[in-house]
Design a protein around this motif. Structure first.
Motif, PDB file in Angstrom:
ATOM      1  N   SER E   8       0.943  -1.055   0.136  1.00  0.00           N
ATOM      2  CA  SER E   8      -0.041   0.043  -0.019  1.00  0.00           C
ATOM      3  C   SER E   8       0.956   1.141   0.139  1.00  0.00           C
ATOM      4  N   GLY E   9       1.964   1.075   0.617  1.00  0.00           N
ATOM      5  CA  GLY E   9       2.832   2.464   0.676  1.00  0.00           C
ATOM      6  C   GLY E   9       3.583   2.545  -0.486  1.00  0.00           C
ATOM      7  N   LEU E  10       3.862   1.625  -1.113  1.00  0.00           N
ATOM      8  CA  LEU E  10       4.269   1.484  -2.393  1.00  0.00           C
ATOM      9  C   LEU E  10       3.409   2.193  -3.441  1.00  0.00           C
ATOM     10  N   GLY E  11       2.108   2.033  -3.363  1.00  0.00           N
ATOM     11  CA  GLY E  11       1.177   2.590  -4.218  1.00  0.00           C
ATOM     12  C   GLY E  11       1.206   3.924  -3.800  1.00  0.00           C
ATOM     13  N   ILE E  12       0.793   4.367  -2.734  1.00  0.00           N
ATOM     14  CA  ILE E  12       0.670   5.735  -2.249  1.00  0.00           C
ATOM     15  C   ILE E  12       2.050   6.608  -2.706  1.00  0.00           C
ATOM     16  N   PHE E  13       3.032   5.679  -2.698  1.00  0.00           N
ATOM     17  CA  PHE E  13       4.445   6.418  -3.167  1.00  0.00           C
ATOM     18  C   PHE E  13       4.438   6.760  -4.590  1.00  0.00           C
ATOM     19  N   SER E  14       3.980   5.574  -5.118  1.00  0.00           N
ATOM     20  CA  SER E  14       3.950   6.038  -6.611  1.00  0.00           C
ATOM     21  C   SER E  14       2.721   7.043  -7.133  1.00  0.00           C
ATOM     22  N   LEU E  15       2.000   7.118  -6.264  1.00  0.00           N
ATOM     23  CA  LEU E  15       0.856   8.099  -6.611  1.00  0.00           C
ATOM     24  C   LEU E  15       1.564   9.595  -6.463  1.00  0.00           C
ATOM     25  N   ILE E  16       2.140   9.920  -5.478  1.00  0.00           N
ATOM     26  CA  ILE E  16       2.711  11.298  -5.227  1.00  0.00           C
ATOM     27  C   ILE E  16       3.962  11.238  -5.822  1.00  0.00           C
ATOM     28  N   ALA E  17       4.715  10.232  -6.423  1.00  0.00           N
ATOM     29  CA  ALA E  17       6.008  10.412  -6.931  1.00  0.00           C
ATOM     30  C   ALA E  17       6.094  11.294  -8.106  1.00  0.00           C
ATOM     31  N   GLU E  18       4.875  11.354  -8.978  1.00  0.00           N
ATOM     32  CA  GLU E  18       4.770  12.102 -10.016  1.00  0.00           C
ATOM     33  C   GLU E  18       5.064  13.591  -9.711  1.00  0.00           C
ATOM     34  N   ILE E  19       4.368  13.923  -8.502  1.00  0.00           N
ATOM     35  CA  ILE E  19       4.377  15.490  -8.383  1.00  0.00           C
ATOM     36  C   ILE E  19       5.846  15.746  -7.885  1.00  0.00           C
ATOM     37  N   PHE E  20       6.460  14.877  -7.130  1.00  0.00           N
ATOM     38  CA  PHE E  20       7.960  15.291  -6.837  1.00  0.00           C
ATOM     39  C   PHE E  20       8.971  14.935  -7.776  1.00  0.00           C
ATOM     40  N   ASN E  21       8.356  14.563  -9.075  1.00  0.00           N
ATOM     41  CA  ASN E  21       9.224  14.327  -9.972  1.00  0.00           C
ATOM     42  C   ASN E  21      10.268  13.143  -9.829  1.00  0.00           C
ATOM     43  N   PHE E  22       9.679  12.061  -9.214  1.00  0.00           N
ATOM     44  CA  PHE E  22      10.579  10.826  -8.863  1.00  0.00           C
ATOM     45  C   PHE E  22      10.734   9.726 -10.049  1.00  0.00           C
ATOM     46  N   ARG E  23      10.037  10.194 -11.064  1.00  0.00           N
ATOM     47  CA  ARG E  23       9.549   9.101 -12.091  1.00  0.00           C
ATOM     48  C   ARG E  23      10.673   8.166 -12.324  1.00  0.00           C
ATOM     49  N   ARG E  24      12.094   8.837 -12.533  1.00  0.00           N
ATOM     50  CA  ARG E  24      13.254   8.000 -12.722  1.00  0.00           C
ATOM     51  C   ARG E  24      13.423   6.778 -11.878  1.00  0.00           C
ATOM     52  N   ALA E  25      13.310   7.440 -10.670  1.00  0.00           N
ATOM     53  CA  ALA E  25      13.742   6.307  -9.527  1.00  0.00           C
ATOM     54  C   ALA E  25      12.578   5.414  -9.077  1.00  0.00           C
ATOM     55  N   LEU E  26      11.534   5.661  -9.954  1.00  0.00           N
ATOM     56  CA  LEU E  26      10.311   4.860  -9.481  1.00  0.00           C
ATOM     57  C   LEU E  26      10.490   3.246  -9.674  1.00  0.00           C
TER      58      LEU E  26
END
Lengths: 123, 491, 99, 346, 458
Positions: E8-26
């Motif tokens: 679940s945490g991973l899912g939430i993390f992915s959800l907000i990753a875009e906002i912080f521009n974490f795409r590459r590390a995702l």
């Protein structure tokens, strides 16, 4: 949980009958009382005197739809908070922490939609 | 341990060959198959001609289902393993003047096939047998599909589904037997024998058919043969050789090892039915062979006829028949491979396999003609060729069983002579024509393949004793199982 | 009121929903029929919950409502995408893939 | 049972009548307040101080010609205002107008229906009101109407969300959803446990609630759905006669109900200070309480009007931003802080 | 249980990753998270804990299946890496997939009907969106819509069933329901049977068994290939595991009432799906019908319950999933996005990319059940189970239908190895996909040769 008897809701029914009856009667009476001098122009839809162009039921902006959907979602989440709030004391600190978690998740979603610019009205 | 090496060396070799590039594959494949040959000859020399299964390995494989990796070699197995390991180098060698694209996969598949075939012949666990049995199907399917002739997609699929359907029914039979074994069930051959023999007569009948159909399709026996001529015709020559030379023997081996001892009661009841359809198959296939215009198809039908005779001999349930069947299996393996190679040579030089388009080859290719004559005579079972020994024993046993059936079965020799000689006459004798004008005599590699085959055919024809000796004890053992069962029933 | 009444009522509602899903051609009406099915279930659960004096059934209704909301949100989003591509909400436009 | 029924029927009639009356005179009040703010006289022709003006308006509504545009969907066109009106009236059912009156040993509650989910009932009914506007706007088949209706719906549901959230903190304090119990809790008097009005404990909650109430009623500064300058008349552009009357009426009734709700939830309802310390007859206290309640309502109604003629209209994006990005997070924070404080205090 | 939190945490993390521009590390983070959750799940082995007043129970069944799901999900991520690379909504899709996984884990570990329902919905709602993730493509829209429609329709039936069962037993807890059904004083009423049947219908929709399968081929065809792969593997596993768990733990006391129905459905599924698959032209549709057919084989374990049926089912599911993933990976590489690959587009693949052709052939052979690949043993175990339960006729039918199955699987093989195509340029395969294919190949073979490892788990 106490089960309210039907009697508690009976007055509501009464009120509904009364309101509905009032509305219906009024509608009929005004229809009956008012003058009826229909003309073509009068029956056209109002467009500041210009002839109507196109269909009025044009699709509207997606934002409105988004708001509706978001409302439905958040509203349903809020529903979960009512039983909790009523029994707040019973649930105590554990319940509080659980609800904070729930709210936190809700806020993640909220944050997400804000950042996705779902709520920006200036295009 | 030796058995495991025998099984898995071709597999390892197959992987190695697959990793090579196409140019190197030929040589390495040949080397690998020769190593396997040496190994098997070593095994043969270590082998004691007793009834005991030797070089046994028995370790649990899938313990929860009572499946063991149980392999061993007895006389019958040894002969067939030898047949496989001897023929494979020839088959590989025979392909040397072809240039198959993706040769590495081609040879890899042949070696993979060899593994599966050896596995089939040494497995002593019902399930393991089934696995190897099916594993043999995959490489041959791909060989035919990839390097075959016209319309190969449909033909090979028919072949595949046909044989797979048969073997699935066999698997069902095995599973049924498995549940009849006592305690925590087992697929071990002894347990299956015991389970099968203790079945009621009615159950034995059902199991008989379940298992027999798989073998009948593989051999193939009339009326399960319809896939065969098409497939033989479509497959590349090496595929046809594998199919006819070795794979077909799987069916006969299966009857000897997995049908007769498992359900002797069923065999006793339906053996005559099987025998009769085998004999019908002989006549039918021979007649069809006579009218064939196409060399490959002709040989294919001749193969059905011969296999029919082997099956008939087996189902007489006497020792003579079994001995004959074993000899004939080996002999037929060499003869049919030789024949198909001869045809392959004809096709590659004249670009036709229509009998009527050929003629007069004798005039320009004497060595080739001589080789062809000898192999052909082997196929019509002339005395002093290997074909004679086997067929003689087989027909003899059928005669003992019933002289009328025996007489009909004897037709195989006469009809065989008719179609073989006719085809020989039409292709080799007469005037050369435009197709055969440029026919070149045998080259070195061709000689390397054909001469040893011819030598083996003659050697077995003249001196079959070693073969008989190797297999005798095992056949005795088998016969004891059957007769003791019959004695038990007789009481 | 006897429990049977509730069972019959919700069964009837459910069947109406099912038939609506199967026979109506307008996507929005189909959505509504699905909602009707879910609400029939809710009614039944609440009735049973009251009958057993057990709160679990009502909590389950909450879950159903929440999930139904999510489902509807997604469903309507799909509908809008379809509408943007086809300008229609008739199920007949969805015939590119054969059933 | 039958006395109960008769009593309830009487109460229903009374509440119905009062609701209509209050709504009617709100219109009058509105004009008077507006006039007062703008230093005018306001209506003064019909009766003394124009006191009969609402009646005159009513009669006018009755006698006007009823126009249903050709292109509209007739059935829905009529249904729209009916829904708006009925829901507006229905919302008042659960409001506790006063405490109990004891006559001849029988205790009568001055509340039509004391159901244990009163707040949820109000929300439910008010939500249906959105349909009235939406259906009316859509059925008119006029671009102004549709746009107005959509705006109204979007606005109302947005603020409904914030409103729902702001109430939760209150419910955490009271532990009940029954409006009557909430009202009673605030009447303990000085010194007892729950004597204070809730507004003392929930000032932020109340602020949010009142803002949302403005938006729910489409009142200034949130009256975008019917902003005359842009959308002619919003969702009721095409309406005339009594149907228009219903829409306008519904708005005033809603305002009345909201005021009552605010008074009940945050300002002690029918309680007034020192009610238990005066040593008066309970029945008299009840009556005085009811009077106090109506005074509170009156104040809020006045407040509505006061704001209307004081503040300018919001821009639409400002409106939505206020609802979604300020009120909702604020309400959630309010819930969290309330919970925290309550747990810490205990 | 911790795995659920991690996921679940991973899912939430992915959800907000875009906002912080974490795409590459995702991508690496997601992979690590999946591995972590698999490890955490394995740590739960043999503990059998229940959580949240018996809402979820991580018994060995649940642990095995959820670990399987995580592993398959890892493979799936490897397969779809390039799909994510070229996508603007990359993090959203990551999040949706991971939430779907959470749902899947719920579905295999529930011990309360509420969790079953929630699991199904979490999984499905995410998938409705994924199915339609090609927004401009009407086929994708249509697939999404049909999936949605049938999904919610099925949910309706499931819920009605749950409600009726609740009405009879006054509980949503699996063990309590089972007790109530067993206890002598409760007369097992018509309501209970109706409830069981309705739940069955709902779940049959989800596993797309005939006659509730008609949506599956359309949806599979219209969805993006990677999503189809997800549906036909993870969703299938989860749905079937849920089905199995429910009917074995909860409704086994009334098994005579539903076994016959299920047998009929199994027979229908086997026959209809296999026969229909023969007439398909699109590889995706063939795989879709094949997945329906495999549901039929899995159903056999349910109608013939013995002590090894859950083990057999687990093995089957894994063998099937690994083979499907690699088949879909090949399809994905051959057809690419936007191309609804017909069989002819596989023509001459053996020349264009022998490796792809080879792995595809092995996967299809495994799906067809050819020894010694994993698919064969899977079928074999199931036949054994059915035999033990005495359903010989069913086994015979299953054999006949799997022969039909060979026919359509082999059409693809024939196309790859036999036919020639005008396209001759070789196909480049991304490195991750190559690794995936090699892994699948090895697993398919190794599982086939040493099936004992898995079978004895359950």
């Amino acid at each position: 949980m106490t089960n309210p008897g039907l009697a508690d809701y009976l007055p509501i029914g009464l009120m509904f009958l009364l309101a509905a009856g009032f509305v219906a009667v009024t509608m009929v009476v005004t229809h009956w009382l008012g003058p009826k001098r229909k003309t073509k122009v009068k029956l056209e839809s109002f467009e500041c005197g210009i002839e109507t162009k196109g269909n009025a039921r044009a699709p509207f902006h997606i934002k409105y739809f988004l708001v509706a959907i978001l409302f439905v979602l958040f509203d349903v989440e809020v529903i979960f908070m009512y039983p909790w709030a009523v029994n707040f004391e019973e649930f105590g600190i554990v319940g509080f922490i659980e609800m904070i978690l729930f709210i936190a998740l809700l806020l993640v979603g909220f944050f997400y939609i804000i950042k996705k610019k779902a709520l920006e009205w200036e295009d | 341990m030796l058995t495991a090496v025998l099984i898995f060396w071709p597999f390892v070799a197959a992987l190695i060959v697959l990793a090579l590039n196409s140019n190197q594959a030929k040589g390495w494949a040949l080397t690998a198959s020769l190593i396997e040959l040496v190994l098997s000859i070593y095994v043969a020399f270590q082998f004691q001609p007793t009834a005991e299964a030797q070089f046994e390995i028995n370790t649990p494989w899938i313990a929860s289902l009572g499946i063991n990796f149980h392999v061993a070699i007895d006389g019958i197995s040894l002969l067939l393993v030898l047949l496989t390991t001897v023929l494979t180098p020839f088959i590989v060698l025979s392909s040397f003047n072809h240039n198959y694209e993706k040769a590495n996969s081609f040879y890899s598949l042949i070696l993979f096939m060899e593994m599966a075939l050896v596995g089939v012949f040494v497995a002593l666990d019902g399930f393991l047998f089934y696995i190897f049995w099916e594993m043999a199907l995959i490489p041959i399917y791909f060989i035919c599909l990839r390097w075959g002739g016209i319309n190969r997609g449909a033909v090979t699929l028919k072949f595949f589904i046909y044989t797979l359907a048969g073997s699935l029914v066999m698997l069902l039979g095995f599973i049924y037997l498995y549940y009849q074994t006592p305690g925590s069930h087992s697929f071990d051959i002894k347990a299956l024998y015991a389970a099968g023999q203790s079945l009621s007569e009615f159950d034995q009948r059902i199991i008989f058919w379940a298992i027999f159909i798989a073998f009948a399709v593989k051999m193939p026996v009339f009326p399960f043969h319809t896939w065969q001529p098409d497939t033989y015709n479509t497959a590349p020559t090496q595929g046809t050789m594998l199919l006819s030379g070795i794979m077909l023997k799987m069916g006969i081996y299966g009857v000897i090892r997995w049908l007769i001892p498992v359900v002797p009661g069923g065999v006793a009841i339906y053996g005559n039915v099987a025998l009769i359809i085998s004999v019908i198959g002989i006549v039918y296939a021979s007649c069809l062979a006579i009218v064939q215009k196409d060399l490959k198809r002709l040989i294919a039908y001749s193969s059905i006829a011969h296999v029919g005779l082997i099956a008939a001999g087996l189902f007489t349930m006497n020792k003579l028949g079994m001995q004959g069947a074993i000899i004939q299996m080996v002999s037929h393996g060499f003869i049919i491979v030789g024949l198909f190679y001869v045809i392959d040579i004809i096709i590659s030089r004249t670009a036709t396999q229509e009998i009527s388009n050929l003629g007069g080859i004798r005039n320009i290719a004497p060595v080739f003609t001589t080789v062809f004559v000898i192999i052909m005579l082997g196929n019509v079972s002339l005395p002093l060729t290997s074909g004679f020994v086997g067929e003689f024993l087989l027909i003899n046993s059928v005669f003992q069983y019933n002289y009328i059936i025996g007489a009909v079965a004897g037709l195989t020799m006469i009809l065989g002579a008719v179609y073989m000689l006719r085809s020989f006459q039409q292709t080799m004798l007469g005037e050369t024509n435009s197709n055969t004008r440029g026919f070149i005599d045998l080259g070195t590699t061709e000689k390397l393949v054909l001469f040893p085959i011819v030598a083996i055919i003659i050697f077995i024809g003249v001196y079959p004793a070693p073969l008989l000796k190797i297999s005798e004890a095992a056949v005795d053992n088998l016969y004891t199982i059957i007769s003791s069962y019959q004695a038990l029933k007789g009481q | 009121m006897p429990l049977n009444y509730y069972i019959w009522l919700s069964t009837a509602l459910f069947v109406i929903g099912v038939l609506g899903v199967l026979y109506r051609r307008n996507i929005i009406i189909i959505f509504m029929c699905i909602e009707l099915m879910l609400n029939a279930v809710n009614l039944l659960l609440v009735a049973f919950s009251a009958h057993h004096g057990d709160g679990a059934g009502q909590v389950f209704v909450f879950f159903i409502m929440a999930v139904a909301a999510a489902e509807v949100a997604v469903g309507l989003a799909i509908l809008i995408v379809i509408y943007n591509n086809t300008r229609s909400t008739d199920i007949k436009v969805l015939n590119k893939l054969k059933w | 049972m039958s006395t109960f029924l008769i009593y309830k029927l009487a109460l229903v009639l009374a509440v119905f009548g009062i609701t209509l009356l209050v709504a009617m005179y709100s219109t009058y009040l509105e004009r008077k307040v507006a006039a007062f703010m703008q230093d005018r006289v306001g209506p003064d022709r019909a009766g003394p101080f124009g006191i009969l003006q609402p009646l005159a308006d009513g009669v006018k509504m009755f006698m006007k010609e009823e126009i249903i545009p050709n292109v509209s969907n007739k059935f829905l066109f009529i249904v729209g205002p009916c829904i708006a009106m009925i829901t507006a009236i229905m919302a008042g059912v659960v409001i506790p107008w006063g405490n109990t009156i004891t006559i001849g040993g029988e205790t009568y509650t001055l509340q039509i229906a004391d159901i244990n989910i009163g707040i949820l009932y109000v929300f439910g009914v008010v939500s249906i009101g959105v349909y009235g506007i939406m259906i009316g706007g859509w059925a008119s088949n006029n671009k102004y109407s549709l746009l107005g209706a959509i705006r109204a719906s979007a606005q109302m549901i947005s603020y409904e969300l914030a409103m729902g959230l702001s109430i939760i903190a209150l419910i955490m304090l009271t532990g009940t959803l029954s409006l009557r119990e909430i009202a009673l809790m605030q009447g303990g008097g000085v010194g007892s446990d729950w004597n204070m009005w809730n507004v003392v404990y929930q000032p932020v909650g109340f602020l949010m609630f009142i803002i949302c109430a403005f938006a729910e009623c489409n009142r200034m500064p949130f009256d975008l759905p019917e902003s005359e300058t842009e959308l002619v008349g919003g969702y009721h552009t095409e309406y005339s006669s009594m149907k228009l009357g219903f829409y306008l009426f519904a708005e005033y009734i809603n305002m009345f109900t909201s005021s009552a709700l605010m008074a009940t939830l945050y300002f002690g309802g029918f309680n007034f200070p020192f009610q238990n310390d005066l040593g008066l007859d309970p029945n008299l206290v009840t009556i005085l309480g009811t009077v106090a309640f109506f005074l509170k309502i009156g104040f809020f109604i006045f407040f509505f009007m006061w704001v209307r003629w004081t503040l300018p209209r919001f821009r639409y994006d400002q409106l939505m931003n206020l609802g979604w990005k300020i009120l909702i997070p604020l309400a959630i924070a309010n819930v969290a802080i309330t919970g925290l404080v309550k747990i810490l205090v205990k | 249980m911790n795995a659920v939190f991690v996921l679940s945490g991973l899912g939430i993390f992915s959800l907000i990753a875009e906002i912080f521009n974490f795409r590459r590390a995702l991508f690496p983070i997601v992979v690590l998270g999946l591995i972590a959750s698999a490890v955490l799940l394995i740590l739960d082995w043999n503990t059998g804990h229940s959580y949240y007043s018996n809402m979820l129970t991580f018994d060995n069944y649940a642990v095995a299946f959820s670990t399987g799901i995580s592993v398959i999900a890892l493979l799936w991520f490897m397969m779809s890496s390039d799909y994510f690379h070229n996508n603007t909504h990359v993090t959203d899709h990551f999040a949706l997939v991971i939430f779907a996984l959470v749902g899947a884990v719920f579905m295999v570990s529930y011990s309360n009907l509420a969790m079953l329902f929630l699991g199904i919905e979490i999984l499905s709602v995410a998938l409705y969106i994924l199915a339609g993730s090609k927004m401009k493509d009407l086929l994708s829209n249509e697939a999404s819509f049909k999936y949605f429609l049938m999904g919610s329709f099925a949910t309706g039936f499931l819920l009605f069933g749950i409600a009726l069962i609740y009405g009879v037993t006054a509980s949503f807890d699996l063990s309590q329901i089972a007790q109530k059904i067993l206890s002598p004083e409760s007369e097992t009423s018509a309501l209970l049977y109706a409830g069981v049947l309705l739940m069955m219908v709902g779940l049959l929709f989800k596993i797309s068994a005939v006659p509730f399968h008609f949506w599956a081929p359309d949806v599979y065809e219209g969805s993006p290939t990677v999503v189809t792969a997800f549906m036909s593997t993870i969703v299938k596993i989860a749905a079937f595991a849920a089905f199995f768990r429910l009917f074995t733990t909860c409704f086994s006391p009334v098994s005579p009432q539903w076994t016959d129905v299920l047998i009929v459905i199994t027979v229908l599924t086997l026959v209809v799906s296999n026969v229909t698959a023969v007439y398909q032209h699109s590889v995706k549709r063939i795989l879709a019908y094949s997945s329906v057919a495999h549901a039929g084989y899995m159903l056999i374990t349910l109608v013939s319950l013995t002590d090894i049926s859950s083990g057999a089912m687990f093995y089957y599911v894994l063998a099937y999933a690994v083979a499907s993933i690699s088949a879909f990976a090949v399809l994905h590489n051959v057809a690419g996005e936007g191309d609804y690959a017909i069989v002819d587009s596989f023509n001459g693949l053996a020349k264009r990319n022998p490796f792809l052709a080879f792995t595809m052939a092995v996967s299809l052979l495994s799906l067809a059940g050819i020894p010694p690949l994993a698919g064969f043993f899977a079928k074999y175990y199931i036949f054994t189970v059915a035999f033990q339960a005495g359903h010989v006729g069913l086994v015979l039918l299953a054999i006949v239908t799997s022969l039909i199955g060979i026919y359509y699987y082999f059409r693809v093989i024939i196309a790859m190895y036999l036919k020639s195509s005008d396209k001759t340029e070789s196909i480049a395969v991304p490195v991750l996909n190559q690794i995936l294919l090699v892994i699948c190949l090895i697993v398919t073979v190794v599982l086939g040769i040493f099936p004992d490892m898995l079978i004895n788990l359950l």
